[in-house]
Design a protein around this motif. Structure first.
Motif, mmCIF file in Angstrom:
data_model
loop_
_atom_site.group_PDB
_atom_site.id
_atom_site.type_symbol
_atom_site.label_atom_id
_atom_site.label_comp_id
_atom_site.label_asym_id
_atom_site.label_seq_id
_atom_site.Cartn_x
_atom_site.Cartn_y
_atom_site.Cartn_z
ATOM 1 N N TYR A 46 87.962 84.939 94.349
ATOM 2 C CA TYR A 46 89.178 85.612 93.907
ATOM 3 C C TYR A 46 90.388 84.969 94.550
ATOM 4 C CZ TYR A 46 92.520 89.423 93.154
ATOM 5 O OH TYR A 46 93.618 90.171 92.783
ATOM 6 N N VAL A 47 91.439 84.820 93.749
ATOM 7 C CA VAL A 47 92.740 84.380 94.242
ATOM 8 C C VAL A 47 93.747 85.427 93.792
ATOM 9 C CG1 VAL A 47 94.519 82.583 94.120
ATOM 10 C CG2 VAL A 47 92.098 81.942 94.158
ATOM 11 N N VAL A 48 94.616 85.865 94.692
ATOM 12 C CA VAL A 48 95.599 86.882 94.327
ATOM 13 C C VAL A 48 96.458 86.352 93.176
ATOM 14 C CG1 VAL A 48 95.604 88.014 96.588
ATOM 15 C CG2 VAL A 48 97.212 86.182 96.137
ATOM 16 N N PRO A 49 96.798 87.220 92.222
ATOM 17 C CA PRO A 49 97.453 86.770 90.986
ATOM 18 C C PRO A 49 98.683 85.879 91.176
ATOM 19 C CG PRO A 49 96.800 89.059 90.778
ATOM 20 C CD PRO A 49 96.523 88.657 92.199
ATOM 21 N N GLU A 50 99.548 86.191 92.103
ATOM 22 C CA GLU A 50 100.777 85.405 92.251
ATOM 23 C C GLU A 50 100.544 84.007 92.835
ATOM 24 O OE1 GLU A 50 100.672 88.442 95.696
ATOM 25 O OE2 GLU A 50 100.221 88.423 93.559
ATOM 26 N N HIS A 51 99.314 83.719 93.245
ATOM 27 C CA HIS A 51 98.997 82.397 93.794
ATOM 28 C C HIS A 51 97.973 81.633 92.962
ATOM 29 C CE1 HIS A 51 101.445 82.688 97.392
ATOM 30 N NE2 HIS A 51 101.083 83.961 97.432
ATOM 31 N N ARG A 52 97.717 82.104 91.757
ATOM 32 C CA ARG A 52 96.781 81.410 90.870
ATOM 33 C C ARG A 52 97.427 80.166 90.277
ATOM 34 N NH1 ARG A 52 94.370 86.874 88.162
ATOM 35 N NH2 ARG A 52 93.282 87.528 90.058
ATOM 36 N N ASN A 53 96.575 79.273 89.821
ATOM 37 C CA ASN A 53 97.009 78.015 89.196
ATOM 38 C C ASN A 53 97.781 77.118 90.168
ATOM 39 O OD1 ASN A 53 95.889 78.663 86.604
ATOM 40 N ND2 ASN A 53 97.585 80.099 86.371
ATOM 41 N N LYS A 54 97.431 77.223 91.442
ATOM 42 C CA LYS A 54 98.030 76.372 92.472
ATOM 43 C C LYS A 54 96.973 75.536 93.189
ATOM 44 C CE LYS A 54 101.835 79.595 93.397
ATOM 45 N NZ LYS A 54 102.470 80.437 94.421
ATOM 46 N N GLY A 55 95.741 75.565 92.695
ATOM 47 C CA GLY A 55 94.666 74.791 93.303
ATOM 48 C C GLY A 55 93.890 75.530 94.376
ATOM 49 N N ILE A 56 94.218 76.787 94.613
ATOM 50 C CA ILE A 56 93.539 77.546 95.674
ATOM 51 C C ILE A 56 92.083 77.809 95.303
ATOM 52 C CG2 ILE A 56 93.506 79.732 96.945
ATOM 53 C CD1 ILE A 56 96.601 79.721 96.664
ATOM 54 N N GLY A 57 91.824 78.203 94.052
ATOM 55 C CA GLY A 57 90.448 78.425 93.616
ATOM 56 C C GLY A 57 89.614 77.165 93.740
ATOM 57 N N SER A 58 90.186 76.035 93.358
ATOM 58 C CA SER A 58 89.464 74.758 93.486
ATOM 59 C C SER A 58 89.200 74.425 94.944
ATOM 60 C CB SER A 58 90.264 73.628 92.833
ATOM 61 O OG SER A 58 90.214 73.756 91.432
ATOM 62 N N ALA A 59 90.159 74.704 95.811
ATOM 63 C CA ALA A 59 89.964 74.432 97.241
ATOM 64 C C ALA A 59 88.868 75.324 97.825
ATOM 65 C CB ALA A 59 91.280 74.624 98.004
ATOM 66 N N LEU A 60 88.856 76.592 97.442
ATOM 67 C CA LEU A 60 87.787 77.492 97.888
ATOM 68 C C LEU A 60 86.434 76.995 97.382
ATOM 69 C CD1 LEU A 60 89.536 80.920 97.239
ATOM 70 C CD2 LEU A 60 88.741 80.112 99.472
ATOM 71 N N TYR A 61 86.380 76.646 96.101
ATOM 72 C CA TYR A 61 85.137 76.195 95.487
ATOM 73 C C TYR A 61 84.631 74.911 96.149
ATOM 74 C CZ TYR A 61 81.731 75.781 91.689
ATOM 75 O OH TYR A 61 80.570 75.720 90.952
#
Length: 169
Positions: free
Chosen positions: A90-105
């Protein structure tokens, strides 16, 4: 992404991870299905691994905000050995599409590979095409179609019935 740091979750992160878990459940239309509590998360920290995305300090705060998390577990597959299951990301909505999900993954993937796993799997709702596309972009495939399988779950209440031969099913 320079302002984001991915690290292993710590006990002091559990309350925020719990809040994000509830936000994820609400996003998935399952807010009433959460039975885990912060206490259960703390008591069972040896049963799962979790990484968090930590942002930079803002507004004079002394703590860095958590912007997302990925929680995963290891299990043993009778055919392929040690495997991983990405349970929640999960990434908080206001920080999505910034590469955070990819970095976590990526962080989870590195740990899974280093742990000697044969594969990692994750369950995705049929309607969640953005998550499906995200995982496919990382090389995942829908094994439910490939192997013609269905995922079955049995609640503890039914397991109690099954484990007690005096109860007629």
């Amino acid at each position: 992404m320079a302002d984001i740091h991915i690290r292993n979750a710590r006990e002091e992160d559990v309350d925020k991870i719990f809040v994000m878990t509830k936000e994820l459940a609400e996003h998935l239309g399952e807010k009433n299905t959460i039975t885990v509590t912060p206490e259960l998360l703390k008591e069972n920290q040896m049963s799962y691994k979790c990484v968090v995305a930590e942002g930079k300090v803002t507004d004079g705060s002394s703590s860095k905000p958590l912007l997302g998390f990925a929680l995963y577990v290891y299990r043993f597959d009778g055919w392929e050995g040690k495997v991983a299951i990405l349970d929640s990301m999960y990434v908080v909505p206001e920080h999505r599409n910034k590469g955070i999900g990819s970095a976590l993954y990526t962080t989870v993937a590195k740990d899974v590979v280093a742990s000697g796993c044969s594969y990692m799997e994750q369950l995705v709702h049929n309607w969640n095409t953005s998550a499906q596309e995200f995982y496919k972009s990382k090389g995942a495939y829908d094994f439910s179609e490939t192997f013609n399988v269905h995922a079955f779950r049995i609640p503890t209440s039914k397991l109690e019935e099954v484990s007690n031969p005096d109860i007629k099913l």
